[in-house]
Design a protein around this motif. Structure first.
Motif, PDB file in Angstrom:
ATOM      1  N   PRO A   1     -13.448 -39.305  -9.473  1.00  0.00           N
ATOM      2  CA  PRO A   1     -14.074 -39.934 -10.651  1.00  0.00           C
ATOM      3  C   PRO A   1     -15.007 -41.076 -10.278  1.00  0.00           C
ATOM      4  O   PRO A   1     -14.813 -41.757  -9.273  1.00  0.00           O
ATOM      5  CB  PRO A   1     -12.868 -40.448 -11.435  1.00  0.00           C
ATOM      6  CG  PRO A   1     -11.813 -40.677 -10.407  1.00  0.00           C
ATOM      7  CD  PRO A   1     -12.023 -39.633  -9.349  1.00  0.00           C
ATOM      8  N   SER A   2     -16.006 -41.256 -11.104  1.00  0.00           N
ATOM      9  CA  SER A   2     -16.924 -42.385 -10.894  1.00  0.00           C
ATOM     10  C   SER A   2     -16.364 -43.674 -11.461  1.00  0.00           C
ATOM     11  O   SER A   2     -16.510 -44.741 -10.862  1.00  0.00           O
ATOM     12  CB  SER A   2     -18.284 -42.080 -11.546  1.00  0.00           C
ATOM     13  OG  SER A   2     -18.894 -40.976 -10.924  1.00  0.00           O
ATOM     14  N   ILE A   3     -15.714 -43.597 -12.656  1.00  0.00           N
ATOM     15  CA  ILE A   3     -15.213 -44.813 -13.278  1.00  0.00           C
ATOM     16  C   ILE A   3     -13.775 -44.681 -13.803  1.00  0.00           C
ATOM     17  O   ILE A   3     -13.059 -45.665 -13.894  1.00  0.00           O
ATOM     18  CB  ILE A   3     -16.141 -45.257 -14.431  1.00  0.00           C
ATOM     19  CG1 ILE A   3     -16.457 -44.074 -15.368  1.00  0.00           C
ATOM     20  CG2 ILE A   3     -17.427 -45.844 -13.881  1.00  0.00           C
ATOM     21  CD1 ILE A   3     -17.343 -44.435 -16.531  1.00  0.00           C
ATOM     22  N   ALA A   4     -13.340 -43.486 -14.173  1.00  0.00           N
ATOM     23  CA  ALA A   4     -11.984 -43.247 -14.716  1.00  0.00           C
ATOM     24  C   ALA A   4     -11.694 -44.117 -15.936  1.00  0.00           C
ATOM     25  O   ALA A   4     -10.670 -44.780 -16.035  1.00  0.00           O
ATOM     26  CB  ALA A   4     -10.927 -43.475 -13.629  1.00  0.00           C
ATOM     27  N   GLU A   5     -12.618 -44.129 -16.881  1.00  0.00           N
ATOM     28  CA  GLU A   5     -12.480 -44.951 -18.075  1.00  0.00           C
ATOM     29  C   GLU A   5     -11.473 -44.351 -19.055  1.00  0.00           C
ATOM     30  O   GLU A   5     -11.249 -43.130 -19.076  1.00  0.00           O
ATOM     31  CB  GLU A   5     -13.829 -45.085 -18.780  1.00  0.00           C
ATOM     32  CG  GLU A   5     -14.731 -46.146 -18.205  1.00  0.00           C
ATOM     33  CD  GLU A   5     -15.937 -46.395 -19.103  1.00  0.00           C
ATOM     34  OE1 GLU A   5     -16.206 -45.548 -19.973  1.00  0.00           O
ATOM     35  OE2 GLU A   5     -16.595 -47.428 -18.921  1.00  0.00           O
ATOM     36  N   ASN A   6     -10.883 -45.205 -19.863  1.00  0.00           N
ATOM     37  CA  ASN A   6      -9.981 -44.736 -20.913  1.00  0.00           C
ATOM     38  C   ASN A   6     -10.693 -43.719 -21.806  1.00  0.00           C
ATOM     39  O   ASN A   6     -11.834 -43.930 -22.222  1.00  0.00           O
ATOM     40  CB  ASN A   6      -9.510 -45.896 -21.781  1.00  0.00           C
ATOM     41  CG  ASN A   6      -8.480 -46.760 -21.079  1.00  0.00           C
ATOM     42  OD1 ASN A   6      -8.028 -46.432 -19.985  1.00  0.00           O
ATOM     43  ND2 ASN A   6      -8.107 -47.866 -21.705  1.00  0.00           N
ATOM     44  N   GLY A   7      -9.982 -42.630 -22.075  1.00  0.00           N
ATOM     45  CA  GLY A   7     -10.527 -41.623 -22.973  1.00  0.00           C
ATOM     46  C   GLY A   7     -11.291 -40.518 -22.299  1.00  0.00           C
ATOM     47  O   GLY A   7     -11.597 -39.501 -22.934  1.00  0.00           O
ATOM     48  N   GLU A   8     -11.629 -40.670 -21.031  1.00  0.00           N
ATOM     49  CA  GLU A   8     -12.296 -39.580 -20.331  1.00  0.00           C
ATOM     50  C   GLU A   8     -11.348 -38.396 -20.206  1.00  0.00           C
ATOM     51  O   GLU A   8     -10.182 -38.563 -19.844  1.00  0.00           O
ATOM     52  CB  GLU A   8     -12.767 -40.028 -18.946  1.00  0.00           C
ATOM     53  CG  GLU A   8     -13.971 -40.944 -18.977  1.00  0.00           C
ATOM     54  CD  GLU A   8     -14.651 -41.020 -17.616  1.00  0.00           C
ATOM     55  OE1 GLU A   8     -13.927 -41.105 -16.608  1.00  0.00           O
ATOM     56  OE2 GLU A   8     -15.890 -40.969 -17.567  1.00  0.00           O
TER      57      GLU A   8
ATOM     58  N   ASN B   1     -14.155 -42.911  -6.944  1.00  0.00           N
ATOM     59  CA  ASN B   1     -14.900 -42.587  -5.722  1.00  0.00           C
ATOM     60  C   ASN B   1     -14.003 -42.162  -4.564  1.00  0.00           C
ATOM     61  O   ASN B   1     -14.400 -42.266  -3.396  1.00  0.00           O
ATOM     62  CB  ASN B   1     -15.791 -43.765  -5.296  1.00  0.00           C
ATOM     63  CG  ASN B   1     -16.791 -44.143  -6.371  1.00  0.00           C
ATOM     64  OD1 ASN B   1     -17.462 -43.273  -6.938  1.00  0.00           O
ATOM     65  ND2 ASN B   1     -16.883 -45.428  -6.673  1.00  0.00           N
ATOM     66  N   ILE B   2     -12.804 -41.698  -4.868  1.00  0.00           N
ATOM     67  CA  ILE B   2     -11.899 -41.159  -3.845  1.00  0.00           C
ATOM     68  C   ILE B   2     -11.387 -39.804  -4.349  1.00  0.00           C
ATOM     69  O   ILE B   2     -10.952 -39.677  -5.495  1.00  0.00           O
ATOM     70  CB  ILE B   2     -10.718 -42.114  -3.583  1.00  0.00           C
ATOM     71  CG1 ILE B   2     -11.216 -43.401  -2.918  1.00  0.00           C
ATOM     72  CG2 ILE B   2      -9.683 -41.434  -2.685  1.00  0.00           C
ATOM     73  CD1 ILE B   2     -10.118 -44.410  -2.640  1.00  0.00           C
ATOM     74  N   TRP B   3     -11.425 -38.812  -3.464  1.00  0.00           N
ATOM     75  CA  TRP B   3     -10.932 -37.484  -3.837  1.00  0.00           C
ATOM     76  C   TRP B   3      -9.397 -37.484  -3.888  1.00  0.00           C
ATOM     77  O   TRP B   3      -8.738 -37.986  -2.990  1.00  0.00           O
ATOM     78  CB  TRP B   3     -11.375 -36.439  -2.820  1.00  0.00           C
ATOM     79  CG  TRP B   3     -12.796 -35.958  -2.954  1.00  0.00           C
ATOM     80  CD1 TRP B   3     -13.846 -36.274  -2.150  1.00  0.00           C
ATOM     81  CD2 TRP B   3     -13.298 -35.066  -3.950  1.00  0.00           C
ATOM     82  NE1 TRP B   3     -14.977 -35.642  -2.579  1.00  0.00           N
ATOM     83  CE2 TRP B   3     -14.676 -34.882  -3.686  1.00  0.00           C
ATOM     84  CE3 TRP B   3     -12.730 -34.411  -5.040  1.00  0.00           C
ATOM     85  CZ2 TRP B   3     -15.488 -34.064  -4.460  1.00  0.00           C
ATOM     86  CZ3 TRP B   3     -13.545 -33.587  -5.814  1.00  0.00           C
ATOM     87  CH2 TRP B   3     -14.895 -33.426  -5.531  1.00  0.00           C
ATOM     88  N   THR B   4      -8.854 -36.922  -4.964  1.00  0.00           N
ATOM     89  CA  THR B   4      -7.408 -36.719  -5.079  1.00  0.00           C
ATOM     90  C   THR B   4      -7.156 -35.334  -5.666  1.00  0.00           C
ATOM     91  O   THR B   4      -7.932 -34.836  -6.490  1.00  0.00           O
ATOM     92  CB  THR B   4      -6.749 -37.777  -5.989  1.00  0.00           C
ATOM     93  OG1 THR B   4      -7.469 -37.859  -7.219  1.00  0.00           O
ATOM     94  CG2 THR B   4      -6.702 -39.121  -5.305  1.00  0.00           C
ATOM     95  N   HIS B   5      -6.049 -34.738  -5.223  1.00  0.00           N
ATOM     96  CA  HIS B   5      -5.671 -33.408  -5.710  1.00  0.00           C
ATOM     97  C   HIS B   5      -4.614 -33.557  -6.806  1.00  0.00           C
ATOM     98  O   HIS B   5      -3.601 -34.238  -6.620  1.00  0.00           O
ATOM     99  CB  HIS B   5      -5.119 -32.569  -4.560  1.00  0.00           C
ATOM    100  CG  HIS B   5      -4.700 -31.200  -4.989  1.00  0.00           C
ATOM    101  ND1 HIS B   5      -3.384 -30.864  -5.221  1.00  0.00           N
ATOM    102  CD2 HIS B   5      -5.420 -30.084  -5.248  1.00  0.00           C
ATOM    103  CE1 HIS B   5      -3.316 -29.601  -5.600  1.00  0.00           C
ATOM    104  NE2 HIS B   5      -4.533 -29.105  -5.618  1.00  0.00           N
ATOM    105  N   HIS B   6      -4.849 -32.919  -7.947  1.00  0.00           N
ATOM    106  CA  HIS B   6      -3.956 -33.007  -9.099  1.00  0.00           C
ATOM    107  C   HIS B   6      -3.392 -31.629  -9.412  1.00  0.00           C
ATOM    108  O   HIS B   6      -4.133 -30.635  -9.415  1.00  0.00           O
ATOM    109  CB  HIS B   6      -4.706 -33.546 -10.324  1.00  0.00           C
ATOM    110  CG  HIS B   6      -5.272 -34.916 -10.129  1.00  0.00           C
ATOM    111  ND1 HIS B   6      -4.693 -36.045 -10.663  1.00  0.00           N
ATOM    112  CD2 HIS B   6      -6.357 -35.341  -9.425  1.00  0.00           C
ATOM    113  CE1 HIS B   6      -5.402 -37.105 -10.311  1.00  0.00           C
ATOM    114  NE2 HIS B   6      -6.423 -36.705  -9.563  1.00  0.00           N
ATOM    115  N   ALA B   7      -2.104 -31.568  -9.681  1.00  0.00           N
ATOM    116  CA  ALA B   7      -1.461 -30.290  -9.992  1.00  0.00           C
ATOM    117  C   ALA B   7      -0.325 -30.512 -10.979  1.00  0.00           C
ATOM    118  O   ALA B   7       0.553 -31.345 -10.751  1.00  0.00           O
ATOM    119  CB  ALA B   7      -0.925 -29.640  -8.719  1.00  0.00           C
TER     120      ALA B   7
END
Length: 500
Positions: A147-154, A212-218
């Motif tokens: 994510p670029s900013i990970a703002e609330n509601g995204e 700005n960091i890659w993370t894997h979500h599952a």
């Protein structure tokens, strides 16, 4: 004039004798180069290996990233490798797209760049998870995020529908969005019979999602145990047993039931990068393995070249590999040889391990084949690479051509005569002929199509030729060890048959 020709012949003979060319039985040192500026057209197969940019900008071979692939239980896979995102499994149709290609990928060569407005809308075909109504069973939804900013509601994922319960419509939703830098999943009226909190289940990450960091979500649901769990980078973040007693045993499982078929939205309101979005229709004890997040598989990768034809009894002497092997990475080399590769299998002839730059003994044959296993470091984050391979070998020298060839025309025929080759390797001669200089495509002569194997003679008459037509000839000697070992052709001669 004849004396001058004889003197020249004797002088050339003495020159060949003094320079050692008479003893052509000596093996010649040769090198076959793979890779480098020529690329890798000689590859027969590869697994877990792809091309990258090596030294001087040439293609190198390195481990492929641990990208997701389509399997028997894959419901949806978007790998973002092309300009337009598509479902590689073929179960969903693209209805709308605002995501653009980005080379800043986590897996493979491309990722999707989302700009905060809208993302991808997909319509599921009949039989797919979101293209069918009813019980869905086990599932796994996974993806990489940067994510670029990970703002609330995204929002990263959204599905909204309804189903009828007791003749009344019931709103349904599955959604994933950011709240205070944590990714939160909402399941509303999805699990049949679950009524706590108005039928709503929230499950959120414990870890903060850093921009700005890659993370894997599952996130996965197991229909056998009722376990709904969320992992980031393979680590357990949160879990909930969707059962009548909230525990693994002793209660009944509330199964997910999807109502009216509705589209799904990927990244409908998200700014940043996404890669390898996949939905699986099964969860097993291998789920943790399936959700591994190493950049490169720790099982490594392998490439195998095509069998490379050299000559009879050629001896492989050394393999020089230009490679990059960062700390903890490895490149292991194997070779095998034989005279008839058409009968080769994966196991036979056996692969022989060799060391880079080390001398090799006792490996000989008409065909060489090379294989290499590439292994990353222990964390699966660094790959070795192979830029170029030089195969050093010795092969028996081809025999020298006849020193002098004479063509004498006759009536519908031409008689060729030549001096025997000057070395002891010659087993016979091929005669090349044709109707244009340097083009030996002749087929008129009764002796056969060009080239004609005439054996160990030094005179032959070609018959069945047309008077008035000019014919061109060249002679090449072949080895007494193998007819396929052919020397260079002699100086070209020509003649025109005429009726006298």
């Amino acid at each position: 004039m004849r004396n001058i020709k004889n003197i020249c012949s004797i002088s050339c003979f003495l020159f060949l004798l003094n320079t050692g060319l008479m003893n052509s039985a000596a093996a010649e040192e040769k090198i076959i180069t793979l890779g480098g500026k020529s690329g890798w057209p000689e590859l027969e197969s590869s697994a877990g290996v792809t091309t990258g940019t090596g030294r001087f900008g040439y293609d190198c071979l390195q481990l492929a990233t641990n990208s997701r692939t389509v399997g028997s239980v894959t419901d949806l896979l978007i790998d973002f490798e092309g300009d337009v995102p598509q479902d590689a499994a073929g179960h969903y149709e693209l209805k709308d797209n605002a995501i653009v290609y980005s080379p800043k990928s986590k897996m493979g060569s491309g990722a999707g760049l989302c700009r905060g407005t809208k993302g991808i809308r997909l319509s599921g075909k009949n039989g797919s998870m979101f293209g069918s109504s009813g019980m869905s069973g086990s599932f796994l939804i996974e993806f990489w995020l940067n994510p670029s900013i990970a703002e609330n509601g995204e929002r990263v994922f959204s599905w909204r529908s309804s189903r009828t319960v007791n003749n009344s419509p019931m709103y349904q939703m599955i959604s994933a969005g950011f709240y205070k830098n944590h990714l939160e999943w909402d399941f509303t009226n999805v699990f049949n019979g679950y009524e706590d909190d108005g039928g709503n289940i929230k499950i959120a990450s414990y870890s903060t999602v850093i921009p700005n960091i890659w993370t894997h979500h599952a996130i996965s649901f197991d229909e056998d145990t009722g376990l709904l769990e969320y992992r980031i980078n393979g680590r357990l973040e949160a879990l909930k047993y969707v059962t009548s007693n909230g525990r693994e045993v002793g209660g009944s499982v509330y199964m997910p039931i999807l109502g009216v078929v509705a589209d799904i939205d990927i990244c409908p309101g998200y700014t940043g990068l996404i890669d390898d979005f996949r939905i699986q229709r099964s969860v097993s004890s291998q789920t943790a393995v399936d959700m591994r997040y190493d950049t490169y598989s720790r099982n490594g990768g392998r490439f195998v070249t095509k069998p490379i034809m050299v000559s009879q009894d050629a001896q492989l002497t050394k393999v020089d590999v230009s490679q990059s092997t960062p700390n903890q990475t490895s490149v292991l080399l194997y070779v095998r040889t034989g005279d008839n590769y058409f009968s080769w299998t994966e196991e036979e002839p056996a692969w022989i391990p060799v060391r880079n730059h080390a001398d090799i003994k006792g490996v000989k044959g008409m065909y060489f084949q090379l294989a290499a296993d590439l292994y990353p470091d222990g964390s699966g984050s660094v790959t070795p690479s192979v830029m170029q391979v030089d195969l050093h070998f010795k092969e028996i020298a081809a025999p020298l051509p006849p020193f002098k060839v004479i063509a004498e025309p006759g009536d519908g025929e031409i008689t060729l005569s030549w001096s025997h080759s000057l070395d002891k390797l010659t087993g016979g001669y091929y005669i090349f002929y044709g109707e244009r200089p340097g083009e030996y495509l002749g087929a008129e002569a009764l002796q056969g199509e060009s080239p004609v194997d005439v054996g160990d003679v030094n005179r032959i008459t070609f018959t069945g030729l047309k008077n008035g037509k000019i014919y061109y000839f060249a002679v090449a000697a072949y080895s007494n060890l193998d007819r396929r070992i052919t020397g260079v052709r002699s100086v070209e001669v020509y003649a025109r048959p005429l009726k006298k």
